[in-house]
Structure formats: C-alpha cells, structure tokens
Design a protein around this motif. Sequence first.
Motif, mmCIF file in Angstrom:
data_model
loop_
_atom_site.group_PDB
_atom_site.id
_atom_site.type_symbol
_atom_site.label_atom_id
_atom_site.label_comp_id
_atom_site.label_asym_id
_atom_site.label_seq_id
_atom_site.Cartn_x
_atom_site.Cartn_y
_atom_site.Cartn_z
ATOM 1 N N VAL A 26 0.841 -1.198 0.000
ATOM 2 C CA VAL A 26 0.000 0.000 0.000
ATOM 3 C C VAL A 26 0.875 1.248 0.000
ATOM 4 C CG1 VAL A 26 -1.630 1.375 1.373
ATOM 5 C CG2 VAL A 26 -2.016 -1.077 1.065
ATOM 6 N N LEU A 27 1.883 1.266 0.848
ATOM 7 C CA LEU A 27 2.784 2.424 0.885
ATOM 8 C C LEU A 27 3.455 2.634 -0.469
ATOM 9 C CD1 LEU A 27 4.429 1.950 4.391
ATOM 10 C CD2 LEU A 27 2.933 3.810 3.666
ATOM 11 N N GLY A 28 3.913 1.548 -1.071
ATOM 12 C CA GLY A 28 4.531 1.649 -2.389
ATOM 13 C C GLY A 28 3.561 2.169 -3.438
ATOM 14 N N MET A 29 2.336 1.704 -3.380
ATOM 15 C CA MET A 29 1.324 2.139 -4.339
ATOM 16 C C MET A 29 1.038 3.630 -4.197
ATOM 17 S SD MET A 29 -1.196 -1.159 -3.959
ATOM 18 C CE MET A 29 -2.379 -0.779 -5.246
ATOM 19 N N ILE A 30 0.984 4.099 -2.959
ATOM 20 C CA ILE A 30 0.741 5.519 -2.718
ATOM 21 C C ILE A 30 1.901 6.342 -3.272
ATOM 22 C CG2 ILE A 30 0.565 7.291 -0.908
ATOM 23 C CD1 ILE A 30 -1.060 5.186 0.706
#
Length: 88
Positions: A26-30
């Motif tokens: 999720v952090l990477g996607m953001i």
Amino acid sequence: MTTIPAEEAKRIANRLRRAQGQLGAVLGMIEEGRDCREIVTQLSAASSAIDRAGFAIIASAMKECLREDGSGDPVEVADLEKLFLSLA
C-alpha cells in the motif's frame, strides 16, 4: 494469563506477516501514485488480515478459558473465530 498454543501462534504470525507485506505494498502504491481503487483494495486486504489475527487471538484465549471452566465440552477455535467474524 492465557498463552496462545504454538501451532495457533504460528498461523497468527503468518497472517500478520501477510498483512505487513500488504501494508508495504500500500505504501509503495501511494508513493507510485497508483489508482485509489487499487490502493483501497490492498488496504482492505491488510485490514482483514489484521482483524482475523485479532479474532484468532481472542478465540484462542476464549478456548483456554472455556477449557478451564470445567464444563468438559471441547470448544473449537475455528467455531469461535467464525462467531467473531459474523459480528464484524
């Protein structure tokens, strides 16, 4: 104090590791500026994994408490977990 049986603790730890990986994703996607629907889907999966781990811990503790009450009736963690999940 109730401890989590080793086999159940291993399953819970694996579930939490998956959630940890999902949160990293999720952090990477953001950071990559990915589509919000993809982010929310991944975040939902992580949240579900964390919730299920919590329910498994509670169910394990309940099983031990019920076992210790002298009723003699076996209580399955899976049954208690399903009950908790139905309330979620």
